[in-house]
Design an enzyme around this catalytic site. Structure first.
Site, mmCIF file in Angstrom:
data_model
loop_
_atom_site.group_PDB
_atom_site.id
_atom_site.type_symbol
_atom_site.label_atom_id
_atom_site.label_comp_id
_atom_site.label_asym_id
_atom_site.label_seq_id
_atom_site.Cartn_x
_atom_site.Cartn_y
_atom_site.Cartn_z
ATOM 1 N N HIS A 44 -13.684 -1.304 -19.152
ATOM 2 C CA HIS A 44 -14.107 0.056 -19.500
ATOM 3 C C HIS A 44 -12.937 1.018 -19.229
ATOM 4 O O HIS A 44 -12.264 0.900 -18.204
ATOM 5 C CB HIS A 44 -15.279 0.511 -18.629
ATOM 6 C CG HIS A 44 -16.591 -0.125 -18.961
ATOM 7 N ND1 HIS A 44 -16.758 -1.070 -19.949
ATOM 8 C CD2 HIS A 44 -17.830 0.086 -18.423
ATOM 9 C CE1 HIS A 44 -18.042 -1.418 -19.997
ATOM 10 N NE2 HIS A 44 -18.704 -0.743 -19.082
ATOM 11 N N CYS A 99 -21.563 0.752 -13.877
ATOM 12 C CA CYS A 99 -20.169 0.289 -13.970
ATOM 13 C C CYS A 99 -19.173 1.430 -14.189
ATOM 14 O O CYS A 99 -18.127 1.496 -13.534
ATOM 15 C CB CYS A 99 -20.044 -0.742 -15.088
ATOM 16 S SG CYS A 99 -20.916 -0.281 -16.592
#
Ligand code: A2P
Length: 334
Positions: A242, A129
């Site tokens: 994130h 990710c």
């Protein structure tokens, strides 16, 4: 348009549920959908396109008739079952780290290296990710002015660990505020009101597995083993999204204005960069969105041709489910 028989492995997890949502949202041509998970979830009902779909237990023969299998149940499950899915005739898009660095497994972010997709032998890997959101931004800058070195520090949400970690953050936060005992199951220390510079296992070189994923996968996706990458990955008490502070050194001069212009044209990227108006990306803004956001673009004068950037994305979407479905979309275009 032809419909495809699609299986989602890990259909009850944080990423698996997003995969199913994303198939629906992007109107992926699904003829039949099979939701696979562990024995614990057998018979559980998922809502799909207004209907209920029963979760089936993942077994060796689960892939009969399946054309596309999306895996997100961890590397161990992928290692065991992805080859069986390929044997049964499916193409696998695997969200785990199991095959990412194998030579004959393309590691794909479609906007950056869709050309590498043609070399697959049944398994295509979806990158980590944190890597996906970083290379989406670095790819176009690398093309223009060649990146020599990357120094990245991440601020990664707990949904990257999975649903149980999201529950743990919620419970620990409530317990802290209510002055109750804090229980730890997923992380070695409290994650609520804290942060942990520890994602994946520690390796003998002092890096964590997550840090090495960012280092190795970035080179593979950008197709340039010469790029030096170093990373520190940190888990923070955020549910979704994130963030990354990224410092790059380029071979040629690239001004912040030029970088903003290049990124303004980059597919899947949104530039949010106007300090005078407090405009910069942050996880609560990026959560629930498909794009990768970049801001705080500024010159780093401590090295020749240096730039600093701040990159934020929804780790469950572009960081996982969306990128996997985009890979599947590329496959059916072939
Ligand atoms: P289950 O819900 O039945 O445990 P997350 O990343 O959010 O923790 O989700 C992990 C996903 O992987 C879930 O869908 C989980 O199913 C699935 N999974 C975990 N272990 C297995 C297993 N042994 N066989 C099949 N699926 C598994």
């Amino acid at each position: 348009m032809k419909g495809y028989n699609v299986a989602v492995v890990g259909a009850t997890g944080a990423v698996g549920t997003k995969m199913i949502e994303t198939l629906e949202a992007r109107k992926f041509p699904v003829a039949q959908l099979r939701a696979l998970a562990s024995e614990r979830s057998k018979g559980k009902a998922l809502r799909v396109r207004g209907d209920l779909l029963a979760v089936e237990e993942l077994k060796a023969d689960s892939f009969k008739g399946i054309e596309i299998a999306l895996f997100s149940a961890g590397a161990k499950i992928s290692r065991k079952f992805a080859p069986l899915a390929v044997k049964a005739g499916a193409i696998v898009v695997d969200n785990s780290s199991a095959f990412r660095m194998e030579k004959d497994v393309p590691l794909i972010v479609p906007e950056v290296n869709r050309y590498a997709l043609k070399d697959h032998r049944g398994i295509i890997a979806n990158p980590n990710c944190s890597t996906i959101q970083m290379v989406l931004v670095l790819g176009p800058l690398h093309q223009r002015a060649k990146i020599k070195r990357v120094v990245v520090t991440t601020y990664q949400s707990v949904s990257g660990t999975g649903l149980l970690a999201m529950v743990e953050l919620r419970e620990q936060s409530l317990a802290t505020l209510e002055d109750r005992e804090i229980k730890k199951k997923v992380y070695p220390y409290e994650i609520a009101f804290n942060l942990l510079p520890h994602i994946g296992e520690f390796l003998s070189n002092g890096y964590t597995q997550e840090e090495m994923k960012m280092i190795n996968e970035t080179r593979k996706i950008l197709g340039d083993e010469g790029i030096n990458v170093t990373a520190t990955t940190v888990r923070v008490p955020i549910f979704i999204g994130h963030s990354e502070a990224v410092n790059i050194e380029l071979e040629e001069e690239l001004t912040p204005k030029e970088a903003r212009e290049i990124l303004g044209e980059a597919p899947g990227v949104i530039v949010m960069d106007d300090p005078d108006r407090n405009l910069y990306p942050y996880p609560r803004m990026a959560a629930g969105k498909d794009e990768v956001f970049v801001g705080r673009i500024r010159k780093d004068s401590t090295v020749p041709h240096g730039l600093d950037l701040f990159i934020v994305a929804d780790n469950l979407r572009k960081g996982a489910a969306l990128n996997a479905i985009q890979i599947a979309e590329e496959l059916i275009k072939e």
